[in-house]
Design an enzyme around this catalytic site. Structure first.
Site, PDB file in Angstrom:
ATOM      1  N   SER A  16      36.245 -83.360 -16.558  1.00 37.40           N
ATOM      2  CA  SER A  16      36.451 -84.765 -16.921  1.00 37.40           C
ATOM      3  C   SER A  16      37.126 -84.869 -18.271  1.00 37.40           C
ATOM      4  O   SER A  16      37.176 -83.910 -19.042  1.00 37.40           O
ATOM      5  CB  SER A  16      35.117 -85.525 -16.948  1.00 37.40           C
ATOM      6  OG  SER A  16      34.293 -85.057 -18.005  1.00 37.40           O
ATOM      7  N   ASP A 239      39.101 -76.903 -27.463  1.00 37.27           N
ATOM      8  CA  ASP A 239      37.922 -77.763 -27.600  1.00 37.27           C
ATOM      9  C   ASP A 239      36.793 -77.101 -28.382  1.00 37.27           C
ATOM     10  O   ASP A 239      36.063 -77.775 -29.133  1.00 37.27           O
ATOM     11  CB  ASP A 239      37.426 -78.258 -26.241  1.00 37.27           C
ATOM     12  CG  ASP A 239      37.299 -77.163 -25.190  1.00 37.27           C
ATOM     13  OD1 ASP A 239      37.343 -75.970 -25.543  1.00 37.27           O
ATOM     14  OD2 ASP A 239      37.161 -77.509 -24.002  1.00 37.27           O
ATOM     15  N   GLY A 405      27.357 -80.611 -24.904  1.00 38.81           N
ATOM     16  CA  GLY A 405      26.498 -81.206 -23.879  1.00 38.81           C
ATOM     17  C   GLY A 405      25.266 -80.397 -23.560  1.00 38.81           C
ATOM     18  O   GLY A 405      24.209 -80.953 -23.266  1.00 38.81           O
TER      19      GLY A 405
END
Length: 467
Positions: A16, A239, A405
């Site tokens: 996502s 990232d 996360g």
């Protein structure tokens, strides 16, 4: 800092992407997710590929959302995963398909490369962990199996390509370029000698720029489509590099675990370690913000649990699976979470059963046992990696910061603290977006140093402690 000046982090992961606005209120960094979209690989001509046209349309849709809600950012930055890239022809059109790192085209390629340049020599040059999907192997596979490289004019990593579409500027950002296994440790530039040895064309590579570099403003046609202009800044576009910038610690001596689909466990250093001992332990020296090194190991991470959850048709939430693991009272067998059998199996559950059958002559007969095996194996892998880092860096670490996360998984955090014997701090959850925003804020001189920004992160978000 003035109130309600917005900065936009566009964070695109393997499953996502999100547009997250950042702004300062009450002396804290505030986050507002304004747009989310799906991502994933699809099968094209028997290859696993990314749909970059769709992803860029979603980038523009998120920018239009900013206009719609009247929260116009002054800057944006984009981060994605590492190693994957596009090749452009002379007309700046993509050549071939944009193949995912999870595709099998690189199987056996590293061994072929090592016939020309040894594994040891490549590591001493680049400091990058030998992984089958590294860019060096992808490019060599293309050279071996097609004539696409002969037609190529430009090489851009995924976030570089999106930046190019927005601004017209062609550059390779340092942190993502470092994941290619083609960047020289000494020069922090492309290793042109290595490229020559592998017969990969040198002219396709762009100038290396550091994270936090301004690329200027949007192209005219983009402004017309979204209804406003803004400045584009290079994030730490890998990232994990963005996530590490957001570690809520002002000390120099700390460990981090960027926990998500992959678990990346390491320390930040101003020096690299390209020793043969480091190679043998399979550590990597990826680029970080401000030309630091992220000395770390890639661990398969929550990818394994995500696949199990998906195979169960999402019948259980992650907290429910975590509780199952916690409640399981039988023997907990340990799997090697980095085994290639778990990289892209048809069935993760069956892969775990087959592994346990081969290794222990035991087949897990319940989901509770399977998730208990995963949790304990991950935590032990983290603990063992910490010991390796301490040995390889001749340092002792007392704290581990789990970001991303995966930091929401209380049971895994607890197990990690228990098996490693050090204090574990969990948070922030949105570390990647926060670090992305941090590179923009540092560019605009809102913080005088990375330490000052990290202290600000610590004061802005709830951080949990585990012993």
């Amino acid at each position: 800092m003035e109130q309600n000046r917005y900065f936009l982090a566009i964070d695109i992961g393997a499953s996502s992407g999100r547009h997250i606005l950042g702004y300062i209120k009450n002396q804290k960094l505030q986050l507002e997710e304004i747009y989310r979209f799906k991502n994933g690989v699809y099968n094209q001509n028997n290859q696993l590929c990314w749909d970059l046209k769709s992803l860029f349309n979603e980038i523009l849709n998120g920018l239009k959302k900013c206009k719609e809600i009247n929260k116009i950012p002054s800057t944006l930055a984009i981060d994605t995963w590492g190693v994957d890239f596009v090749l452009l022809d002379k007309e700046d059109k993509i050549l071939g398909e944009t193949v995912s790192y999870r595709d099998s085209r690189t199987n056996g390629i590293p061994e072929e490369i090592f016939k020309t340049v040894s594994k040891e020599n490549i590591y001493q040059r680049t400091g990058i962990q030998n992984l089958v999907f590294n860019t060096i192997n992808q490019l060599y596979s293309i050279k071996k199996n097609s004539n696409i490289l002969d037609k190529a004019s430009t090489f851009l990593m995924i976030p570089d390509y999106f930046n190019f579409l927005l601004t017209g500027k062609k550059v390779n950002e340092y942190t993502n370029a470092s994941t290619t296994q083609l960047l020289n440790l000494e020069s922090s530039n492309w290793d042109f000698e290595l490229l020559d040895k592998l017969n990969i064309p040198k002219n396709i590579f762009q100038p290396i720029v550091p994270a936090g570099t301004s690329l200027g403003f949007l192209k005219k046609e983009i402004i017309e489509e979204i209804g406003f202009d803004l400045e584009v800044i290079t994030a730490p576009s890998h990232d994990t590099a963005s996530a590490v910038l957001a570690v809520p610690c002002s000390k120099d001596n700390f460990l981090y675990l960027s926990s998500g689909t992959w678990s990346l466990l390491g320390t930040e250093s101003k020096k690299y370690n390209s020793t043969l001992e480091s190679l043998k332990s399979n550590f990597t020296n990826e680029g970080g913000y401000n030309k630091t090194y992220r000395y770390l190991k890639n661990i398969m991470g929550l990818w394994i649990m995500q696949n199990v959850k998906k195979e169960l048709n999402d019948k259980y939430s992650f907290p429910e699976l975590s509780q199952m693991a916690n409640d399981f009272c039988g023997e907990k067998y340990i799997i090697n979470v980095n085994d290639n059998e778990f990289l892209a199996p048809t069935s993760m559950i069956e892969a775990i059963k087959e592994y346990c059958n081969k290794k222990f002559n035991h087949i897990p007969n319940s989901i509770e046992e399977i998730v208990a095996i995963i949790y304990n194996s991950l935590a032990l892998s983290y603990a063992n990696t910490i010991k390796e880092i301490e040995k390889l860096t001749s340092q002792k670490f007392n704290t581990l910061y789990i970001i991303g996360g995966g930091c929401q998984d209380n049971y895994l955090n607890y197990l990690t603290a228990k098996k490693s014997g050090i204090e574990v701090f969990a948070g922030p959850i949105e570390a990647t977006a926060i670090g992305n925003l941090g590179s923009q804020l540092l560019n605009k001189k809102y913080f005088s140093s990375v330490k000052e920004f990290r202290s600000f992160v610590l004061n802005s978000f709830d951080i949990k402690k585990y012993k």
